[in-house]
Every structure is written in C-alpha cells, then in structure tokens.
Motif scaffolding. Structure first.
Motif, mmCIF file in Angstrom:
data_model
loop_
_atom_site.group_PDB
_atom_site.id
_atom_site.type_symbol
_atom_site.label_atom_id
_atom_site.label_comp_id
_atom_site.label_asym_id
_atom_site.label_seq_id
_atom_site.Cartn_x
_atom_site.Cartn_y
_atom_site.Cartn_z
ATOM 1 N N TYR A 144 0.837 -1.195 0.000
ATOM 2 C CA TYR A 144 0.000 0.000 0.000
ATOM 3 C C TYR A 144 0.875 1.249 0.000
ATOM 4 N N VAL A 145 0.431 2.266 -0.730
ATOM 5 C CA VAL A 145 1.069 3.582 -0.729
ATOM 6 C C VAL A 145 0.259 4.504 0.180
ATOM 7 N N HIS A 205 -2.979 -10.714 -8.470
ATOM 8 C CA HIS A 205 -4.375 -10.292 -8.530
ATOM 9 C C HIS A 205 -4.455 -8.790 -8.829
ATOM 10 N N PRO A 206 -5.571 -8.322 -9.371
ATOM 11 C CA PRO A 206 -5.742 -6.878 -9.571
ATOM 12 C C PRO A 206 -5.667 -6.126 -8.242
ATOM 13 N N ALA A 207 -5.120 -4.930 -8.287
ATOM 14 C CA ALA A 207 -5.073 -4.097 -7.079
ATOM 15 C C ALA A 207 -6.487 -3.827 -6.591
ATOM 16 N N GLN A 208 -6.653 -3.762 -5.278
ATOM 17 C CA GLN A 208 -7.974 -3.552 -4.679
ATOM 18 C C GLN A 208 -8.181 -2.066 -4.411
ATOM 19 N N ASN A 209 -8.765 -1.393 -5.376
ATOM 20 C CA ASN A 209 -9.010 0.043 -5.234
ATOM 21 C C ASN A 209 -10.428 0.410 -5.647
ATOM 22 N N GLY A 210 -11.358 -0.530 -5.510
ATOM 23 C CA GLY A 210 -12.740 -0.300 -5.908
ATOM 24 C C GLY A 210 -13.569 0.286 -4.785
ATOM 25 N N PRO A 211 -14.900 0.234 -4.915
ATOM 26 C CA PRO A 211 -15.802 0.838 -3.929
ATOM 27 C C PRO A 211 -15.649 0.257 -2.526
ATOM 28 N N LEU A 212 -15.303 -1.042 -2.417
ATOM 29 C CA LEU A 212 -15.195 -1.656 -1.097
ATOM 30 C C LEU A 212 -13.996 -1.145 -0.310
ATOM 31 N N THR A 213 -13.039 -0.483 -0.972
ATOM 32 C CA THR A 213 -11.854 0.037 -0.278
ATOM 33 C C THR A 213 -11.858 1.560 -0.229
ATOM 34 N N ALA A 214 -12.976 2.174 -0.612
ATOM 35 C CA ALA A 214 -13.018 3.635 -0.701
ATOM 36 C C ALA A 214 -12.788 4.311 0.644
ATOM 37 N N VAL A 221 -1.183 -1.060 -4.447
ATOM 38 C CA VAL A 221 -0.455 -1.111 -5.723
ATOM 39 C C VAL A 221 0.076 -2.496 -6.042
ATOM 40 N N LEU A 222 0.043 -3.421 -5.100
ATOM 41 C CA LEU A 222 0.459 -4.793 -5.357
ATOM 42 C C LEU A 222 -0.442 -5.708 -4.550
ATOM 43 N N ASN A 223 -0.939 -6.778 -5.193
ATOM 44 C CA ASN A 223 -1.874 -7.698 -4.542
ATOM 45 C C ASN A 223 -1.575 -9.102 -5.062
#
Length: 273
Positions: A144-145, A205-214, A221-223
């Motif tokens: 995470y950044v 996996h795709p980075a988790q930056n969608g609505p659930l992590t808002a 940046v890495l998952n």
C-alpha cells in the motif's frame, strides 16, 4: 389409510472443494454446516476403488439456488457475504486436516449423478493439482502507498503570495506522492526477492481500489498470492517482515495462511505433438 407421502423437495448439488477421500475428512464432515445451514457430506464414485479424489458437497434447495434465484441473490451483498463465509468455513476446516482444492462460490450441479460425471471426467486433473498443492499453503502479500500530506493552508513562505504558496504546497505534495510510489516499487522488489527464495508459485491479482476500499486513504499497488511450502513458511514470513523497512510511505500487509484458492486452477490440456 395412510396419506401418500409428499415427494422430496427438489435440490441441487453444491460443491465446496475436492479432497482425497481420507478418513480424517470422513470424521470431520458430520460436524460441519454449509451454505443455507445444510449438512456437508462426501460424494465419491461408488465401488470398491472410489479413486483418489472426492467432492465435498451439500444438497441445497433448488428454488433458492437455481439460475434465476442466484441472479438476484448475487446483488444482495448481505447474502453474498454470509454465503461466502459459510463456503470459506467449510474449506478452511478441510484444509486444517488434508490437502484441499477449493472450488469457486456457488459451484452447482443438477444432481449427484451430474456431479459424479464431472468428478470422473476431471479426476486426473484434480488428482494432479492436489499432489502439487500437498504440503503447501497460500499467503497474500499487499503493498500500500500512504497518501502524501495535504497542503497546509496556513503555511506560507515569507514574501510569497497566497496563490504562489498554494501552488508550491501542491507541487510538494505531488513530489511526495511520486516518492511514495518509488518506495512502493522498492518494496515490491524486496517482496519479489523473498518470493524467489521461498515460494513455489505466484498469482498476481488486480489491485484492490474499488468501492469496497473507498474508506481507506491508502492506495493498493500490489496484490499477490504466493504458494509456500509449509516447511518454508516461517522463513518466508520472517523475511517479509522487513519489506517496508526504511520506506515510510509504504505499508506491506501479509495475510494467511489460507487454503490455496488462488492456485485451484486445472492444468491446461497437453499440447498436441
């Protein structure tokens, strides 16, 4: 004269995972409750030699699990969360006692016969995967950044106009943001170096930056998921503990141990000669 008994309620066969039909699994299943509060059982081909793999299943009511019902229910986050939790609980209980090949949520067959046909048709693939996963566990690693500090509206260099001071503060924030991303790149390199030493496989996996992590101000940046031999797990975790050392703009999160969800993919068919 006795009234005729009601016909049995229609059901579908819900499959949680593939496992060896080991005695430990047979002892465990009577104490498990699956999705929709249904009992969990083992399904394996009948006969004297049932083979090296079996399905762990529940019979679920067809009206609540058919295609039309699922289309609506997958829009219900509360139902989805509860169902995923029940599915995961069964898989994790199995993983504590044997090698397990988790299947995706809501893997359904028309009946036991259809499930057995699938088990027979892919039995060798399943057995190959179980052999590969034996003695291994999944761990997740996320980088995470942290956000750069916001400009201080009250701070202004001597002699600078408010507008110029604001622009300078915004530039400083942008530079800090870029520096945090560079630090994240270094953390990713450290994670990769550790992985080369201690892991058997990786899935990005795709980075988790969608609505659930808002709600989180951090940027993922890495998952990655790693398959780690149980004999190397302690050394792997110890080596990762310093992945963010000296990088104040970065956080590295390690999760697990997990059943190997990320690696439960059947191998491709062999190429033609």
């Amino acid at each position: 004269m006795n009234a005729p008994s009601a016909p049995p309620a229609p059901v579908l066969t819900y499959v949680y995972a593939v496992t060896p039909p080991a005695p430990a699994v047979l002892r465990l299943l009577p104490g498990l409750t699956g999705v929709s509060g249904r009992p969990v059982t083992l399904l394996q081909p009948p006969g004297g030699d049932p083979g090296p793999v079996a399905f762990v299943i529940s019979d679920v009511p067809r009206p609540a699990w058919d295609e039309d019902a699922l289309r609506a229910r997958f829009e219900d986050l509360g139902w989805l969360e509860e169902t995923a939790r029940c599915h995961h609980r069964v898989v994790e209980a199995l993983a504590a006692h044997t090698t397990v090949l988790p299947l995706r949520l809501a893997t359904l067959y028309e009946d036991h016969a259809a499930a057995l046909a699938a088990l027979r048709g892919r039995g060798q693939d399943f057995a190959t995967l179980l052999a590969r996963l034996s003695g291994h566990t999944e761990y997740g690693v996320k980088v995470y950044v942290r956000p750069a500090p916001a400009p201080d509206a009250g701070a202004r260099p001597a002699g600078a106009s408010p507008g110029r001071a604001y622009l300078q503060a915004r530039q400083n924030q942008r530079h800090a943001h870029e520096d945090h991303h560079r630090q994240a790149g270094l953390a990713g390199e450290r994670v990769a170096a550790v992985a080369r030493r201690f892991t058997a496989d990786r899935v990005s996996h795709p980075a988790q930056n969608g609505p659930l992590t808002a709600a989180s101000p951090e940027e993922n940046v890495l998952n990655d998921a790693y398959l780690v031999a149980d004999a190397h797990a302690e050394a792997f975790l110890s080596a990762l503990a310093g992945a963010a050392s000296g990088l104040p703009g970065v956080r590295v999160e390690v999760t697990g141990p997990w059943a190997p969800y990320s690696f439960a993919v059947a191998p491709p068919p062999p190429e033609a000669p």
